[in-house]
Design a protein around this motif. Structure first.
Motif, PDB file in Angstrom:
ATOM      1  N   ILE A  19       0.915  -1.009  -0.014  1.00 18.06           N
ATOM      2  CA  ILE A  19      -0.014   0.048  -0.144  1.00 18.06           C
ATOM      3  C   ILE A  19       0.840   1.254  -0.056  1.00 18.06           C
ATOM      4  O   ILE A  19       1.997   1.224   0.679  1.00 18.06           O
ATOM      5  N   TYR A  21       2.695   5.084   0.192  1.00 18.05           N
ATOM      6  CA  TYR A  21       2.478   6.391   0.832  1.00 18.05           C
ATOM      7  C   TYR A  21       1.689   7.411   0.123  1.00 18.05           C
ATOM      8  O   TYR A  21       1.889   7.567  -1.196  1.00 18.05           O
ATOM      9  N   HIS A  27       3.965   7.406  -9.036  1.00 15.93           N
ATOM     10  CA  HIS A  27       5.152   7.491 -10.466  1.00 15.93           C
ATOM     11  C   HIS A  27       5.258   5.948 -10.712  1.00 15.93           C
ATOM     12  O   HIS A  27       4.379   5.186 -10.590  1.00 15.93           O
ATOM     13  N   GLY A  29       7.137   3.571 -10.572  1.00 18.51           N
ATOM     14  CA  GLY A  29       7.531   2.374  -9.518  1.00 18.51           C
ATOM     15  C   GLY A  29       6.348   1.922  -9.104  1.00 18.51           C
ATOM     16  O   GLY A  29       5.861   0.755  -9.007  1.00 18.51           O
ATOM     17  N   THR A  33       4.841  -2.136 -10.010  1.00 17.94           N
ATOM     18  CA  THR A  33       4.545  -3.127  -8.987  1.00 17.94           C
ATOM     19  C   THR A  33       2.772  -3.475  -9.438  1.00 17.94           C
ATOM     20  O   THR A  33       2.527  -4.715  -9.469  1.00 17.94           O
ATOM     21  N   ASP A  58      -1.280   3.805   1.975  1.00 19.10           N
ATOM     22  CA  ASP A  58      -0.875   3.640   3.219  1.00 19.10           C
ATOM     23  C   ASP A  58      -0.764   4.941   3.936  1.00 19.10           C
ATOM     24  O   ASP A  58       0.231   5.705   3.388  1.00 19.10           O
ATOM     25  N   TYR A 246      -3.160  -6.419   4.654  1.00 16.57           N
ATOM     26  CA  TYR A 246      -3.394  -7.816   3.806  1.00 16.57           C
ATOM     27  C   TYR A 246      -4.647  -8.532   4.452  1.00 16.57           C
ATOM     28  O   TYR A 246      -5.031  -9.488   3.981  1.00 16.57           O
ATOM     29  N   ALA A 267       8.809  -4.256  -4.329  1.00 15.78           N
ATOM     30  CA  ALA A 267      10.236  -3.988  -4.544  1.00 15.78           C
ATOM     31  C   ALA A 267      10.897  -4.258  -3.227  1.00 15.78           C
ATOM     32  O   ALA A 267      10.777  -4.497  -2.293  1.00 15.78           O
ATOM     33  N   ASP A 269      12.986  -2.764  -1.457  1.00 19.02           N
ATOM     34  CA  ASP A 269      13.143  -2.069  -0.263  1.00 19.02           C
ATOM     35  C   ASP A 269      12.508  -2.732   0.776  1.00 19.02           C
ATOM     36  O   ASP A 269      12.757  -2.161   1.900  1.00 19.02           O
ATOM     37  N   ILE A 270      11.484  -3.219   0.762  1.00 19.62           N
ATOM     38  CA  ILE A 270      10.511  -3.409   1.837  1.00 19.62           C
ATOM     39  C   ILE A 270      10.397  -5.119   2.019  1.00 19.62           C
ATOM     40  O   ILE A 270       9.455  -5.503   2.596  1.00 19.62           O
ATOM     41  N   PHE A 299      13.022   0.394 -11.296  1.00 19.27           N
ATOM     42  CA  PHE A 299      13.040   0.934 -12.249  1.00 19.27           C
ATOM     43  C   PHE A 299      14.098   2.204 -12.230  1.00 19.27           C
ATOM     44  O   PHE A 299      13.992   2.734 -11.436  1.00 19.27           O
ATOM     45  N   MET A 306      16.273   6.974 -10.209  1.00 17.45           N
ATOM     46  CA  MET A 306      15.447   8.018 -10.137  1.00 17.45           C
ATOM     47  C   MET A 306      15.441   8.879  -8.626  1.00 17.45           C
ATOM     48  O   MET A 306      15.469   8.013  -7.742  1.00 17.45           O
TER      49      MET A 306
HETATM   50  N1  MSP Z   1       3.804   2.287   2.592  1.00 17.65           N
HETATM   51  C1  MSP Z   1       4.861   1.319   2.199  1.00 17.65           C
HETATM   52  C2  MSP Z   1       4.580   0.034   2.077  1.00 17.65           C
HETATM   53  C3  MSP Z   1       3.636  -0.935   3.074  1.00 17.65           C
HETATM   54  S1  MSP Z   1       2.931  -2.281   2.546  1.00 17.65           S
HETATM   55  C4  MSP Z   1       2.302  -2.852   3.926  1.00 17.65           C
HETATM   56  C5  MSP Z   1       5.871   1.884   1.109  1.00 17.65           C
HETATM   57  N2  MSP Z   1       5.261   2.786   0.474  1.00 17.65           N
HETATM   58  S2  MSP Z   1       5.809   3.587  -0.921  1.00 17.65           S
HETATM   59  O1  MSP Z   1       4.991   4.365  -1.334  1.00 17.65           O
HETATM   60  O2  MSP Z   1       7.197   3.864  -0.676  1.00 17.65           O
HETATM   61  O3  MSP Z   1       6.068   2.133  -2.108  1.00 17.65           O
HETATM   62  C6  MSP Z   1       6.949   1.498  -2.159  1.00 17.65           C
HETATM   63  C7  MSP Z   1       6.792   0.609  -3.286  1.00 17.65           C
HETATM   64  O4  MSP Z   1       6.961   1.241  -4.564  1.00 17.65           O
HETATM   65  C8  MSP Z   1       8.071  -0.403  -3.723  1.00 17.65           C
HETATM   66  O5  MSP Z   1       8.133  -1.578  -2.897  1.00 17.65           O
HETATM   67  C9  MSP Z   1       7.862  -0.940  -4.865  1.00 17.65           C
HETATM   68  O6  MSP Z   1       6.725  -1.585  -5.049  1.00 17.65           O
HETATM   69  C10 MSP Z   1       7.396   0.598  -5.576  1.00 17.65           C
HETATM   70  N3  MSP Z   1       8.278   1.193  -6.050  1.00 17.65           N
HETATM   71  C11 MSP Z   1       8.827   2.617  -5.843  1.00 17.65           C
HETATM   72  N4  MSP Z   1       9.838   3.150  -6.478  1.00 17.65           N
HETATM   73  C12 MSP Z   1       9.917   2.024  -7.462  1.00 17.65           C
HETATM   74  C13 MSP Z   1      11.057   1.964  -8.471  1.00 17.65           C
HETATM   75  N5  MSP Z   1      11.871   2.904  -8.787  1.00 17.65           N
HETATM   76  N6  MSP Z   1      11.012   0.757  -9.372  1.00 17.65           N
HETATM   77  C14 MSP Z   1      10.222  -0.106  -9.052  1.00 17.65           C
HETATM   78  N7  MSP Z   1       9.194  -0.090  -7.952  1.00 17.65           N
HETATM   79  C15 MSP Z   1       9.179   0.916  -7.015  1.00 17.65           C
HETATM   80  O7  MSP Z   1       6.833   1.371   0.972  1.00 17.65           O
END
Ligand code: MSP
Length: 574
Positions: A19, A21, A27, A29, A33, A58, A246, A267, A269-270, A299, A306
């Motif tokens: 979910i 932020y 964008h 990314g 996903t 989120d 979830y 991705a 990161d988490i 990406f 980016m």
């Molecule tokens: N809110 C948390 C997630 C909570 S899930 C219980 C979060 N949010 S986020 O807005 O930062 O989204 C992160 C997610 O965005 C990454 O895990 C990925 O799915 C997607 N991406 C953000 N930037 C990205 C790229 N540059 N490339 C591919 N996916 C990316 O973390």
């Protein structure tokens, strides 16, 4: 492998995205996903599974509060604005999510609080003192080692870390260390790709600490987020609450069948939160863990990472400009097949886009489908006149022999002996695609569809039906041979179109309308099931195959060739 289809009880398939932020707009990314989840969900519906696809926002992050303040609005107003932007972007991308959860909704917060209370009751959440480095930009504590390695800046955003000392509630993650290692090592919880599994196991073996779950509410704090049940002085950290989404969304009588989740997609990161913290929370709550955690790479844009400072995020408006020029399905194709699905980052670059668009779509999928429609129209008045088993070889393949004779008559070099068995080839492609889907190897799944198209192209070059067509009056059996060849091409392309549909739903629905196959599913309802599972739909000349007399209408090219010399699409300033 998905289990055998049973129309009365299709196997549930539950796929989620992170979910996102709502401090900012979506964008590439976020779209990427969610697109992968959409393609996987659409493919699962086609396979015949009972699908639930969830995405959302989120909202209770501290950075939402900060961003709202900068913009002089309330956190709720800011969250509303950006949640709407996510919903718009996802509608534009034609995502077929079955629900969209906003964590500010009561259906989420009430259940998330209840889960946390249960963890307090079971002793899995307890009160204790905590001192650590807090990364406010990521809403998480980082370990001393990570803090030091990054000069006490956020390893993700580079912003300074804050030293925080507080009395907190903690989740006893440490209790679940050996259980987690065992689950992940045995693939009871699949962590993929392999590189992510190794990373997670490596970190797990370094030992687990308790995870802070809350912080003390200070004067002046915004009233934003879930308060610790039975302790109004503490607020729950956003991560702990967010992961619960979830479960909160499917914790209803109608939806409980979807748990455990089939795939949590994100991705890399988490990965940690999803592969470690969340399964341990579920275990503590007495629920089964998710079957798969799939964490793709990133990406980048035109060869560069980016970032806010470079200001080079591929924004939704740029994606819209690509879709305006090439079609949304072409954009979806590029992102799915060329994106960072595996362990390596991938580049969103215009030159590459044009190359892939021309090679896969204009010159292969689109061209093959037009060529075959055109020939059926030119030689057979736009009707299927011959249904055959798709078997062409020596010595029995009469249609092919007649075609080769025609080539010979035309003075073309005699082709070498070849065997084409379309029924077997397409069946193997469909099986490989289903298998790839189960592994989340969506690139491989789609390449099986493309391989059928290429097989048809190869067959056309080999037996040259247009040469055969010139000798209809002179060669015995030529007309039947031509009809059989074209049937095989069209039936193979129909099967390919089903495999390609999860990523190019609109274009394939367009083809089905032209070829009178639109009854296979309700093209206006992306969440609708198909009339039969894929194994039935793709059976060669089977109940859903092209039939004698079926009308094949010609139409405009599905994909026009692109000229790479044209300037790249740009965002038009409003
Ligand atoms: N809110 C948390 C997630 C909570 S899930 C219980 C979060 N949010 S986020 O807005 O930062 O989204 C992160 C997610 O965005 C990454 O895990 C990925 O799915 C997607 N991406 C953000 N930037 C990205 C790229 N540059 N490339 C591919 N996916 C990316 O973390």
């Amino acid at each position: 492998m998905p289990s055998a289809y049973s129309p009365s009880m299709p196997t549930p398939y539950y796929i989620t995205t992170p979910i996102y932020y709502v401090n900012d707009r979506p964008h590439i990314g976020h779209c990427y996903t969610t697109l992968l989840a959409d393609v996987a969900a659409r493919a699962a519906r086609l396979i015949g599974r009972d699908v639930f696809f969830l995405t959302g926002t989120d909202e209770h992050a501290e950075k939402v509060v900060a961003k709202a303040a900068e913009n002089g609005v309330t956190p709720q107003a800011w969250a509303d604005r950006n949640a709407a932007a996510f919903k718009d972007a996802f509608a534009f991308m034609n995502f077929s999510n079955d629900d969209f959860i906003r964590t500010t909704e009561a259906r989420h917060t009430s259940k998330a609080s209840a889960y946390i209370q249960r963890l307090v009751d079971s002793g899995d959440i307890e009160l204790g003192d905590y001192e650590g480095w807090f990364d406010a930009s990521q809403e998480e504590y980082v370990t001393e080692t990570v803090a030091k390695e990054n000069d006490y800046n956020s390893p993700v955003t580079g912003k300074p870390l804050e030293k925080r000392v507080e009395q907190n509630y903690f989740f006893r993650l440490d209790k679940y260390e050996s259980w987690l290692i065992e689950q992940i090592e045995t693939d009871a919880i699949v962590v993929a790709p392999e590189a992510r599994k190794n990373e997670v196991l490596g970190r797990l073996k370094g030992g687990l600490n308790k995870v802070p779950v809350s912080r003390r509410i200070k004067d002046g704090d915004a009233d934003w987020g879930v308060v610790m049940p039975n302790d109004p002085e503490h607020r729950v950290y956003v991560w702990i609450e967010a992961l619960c989404n979830y479960m909160t969304v499917v914790d209803t009588n109608e939806r409980r069948k979807y748990w455990p989740a089939t795939v949590h997609l994100m991705a890399k990161d988490i990965t940690w939160f999803h592969a470690i913290v969340w399964p341990a929370m579920l275990k503590a709550l007495g629920h089964a863990p998710p079957a798969m955690i799939y964490a793709h790479a990133y990406f980048i844009a035109e060869g560069r990472k980016m970032s806010k400072s470079l200001g080079n995020f591929v924004e939704i408006d740029l994606l819209r400009a690509y879709a305006d020029r090439f079609g949304l399905d072409a954009l979806r194709w590029f992102l799915t097949t060329q994106g960072p699905l595996g362990a390596n980052d991938a580049d969103f670059a215009y030159a590459r886009f044009v190359e892939v668009y021309n090679a896969d779509l204009a010159n292969s999928v689109g061209n093959s489908m037009s060529r075959v429609s055109n020939m059926i129209n030119k030689y057979f008045d736009g009707k299927i006149t011959h249904v055959c088993n798709g078997e062409y070889g020596f010595p029995n393949g009469t249609a092919l022999q007649i075609a080769l004779k025609a080539l010979d008559n035309a003075g073309k070099p005699a082709a070498e002996a070849r065997t084409y068995h379309f029924a077997d080839f397409t069946k193997a492609a469909v099986e490989a695609a289903i298998e790839a889907h189960a592994r989340m190897d969506l690139g491989e799944m789609l390449s099986q569809g493309l391989s059928i198209v290429r097989h048809v192209d190869d067959f056309i070059s080999f037996c040259a039906p247009f040469t055969l067509a010139k000798q209809l009056d002179d060669l015995d059996g030529a007309e039947d041979a031509l009809a059989a060849i074209l049937y095989s091409c069209a039936e193979a392309l129909r099967i390919a179109s089903l495999l390609l549909a999860p990523t190019m739903p609109e274009t394939m629905a367009d083809l089905w309308r032209r070829w009178n196959c639109a009854h296979l599913t309700d093209a206006n309802d992306a969440n609708a099931a198909f009339v039969a599972p894929i194994a039935e739909l793709t059976r060669w000349a089977g109940p859903h195959g092209l039939k004698h007399g079926q009308v094949i209408t010609k139409g405009d090219a599905l994909f026009m060739r692109a000229d790479g010399k044209d300037p790249a699409p740009e965002v038009k300033e409003a």
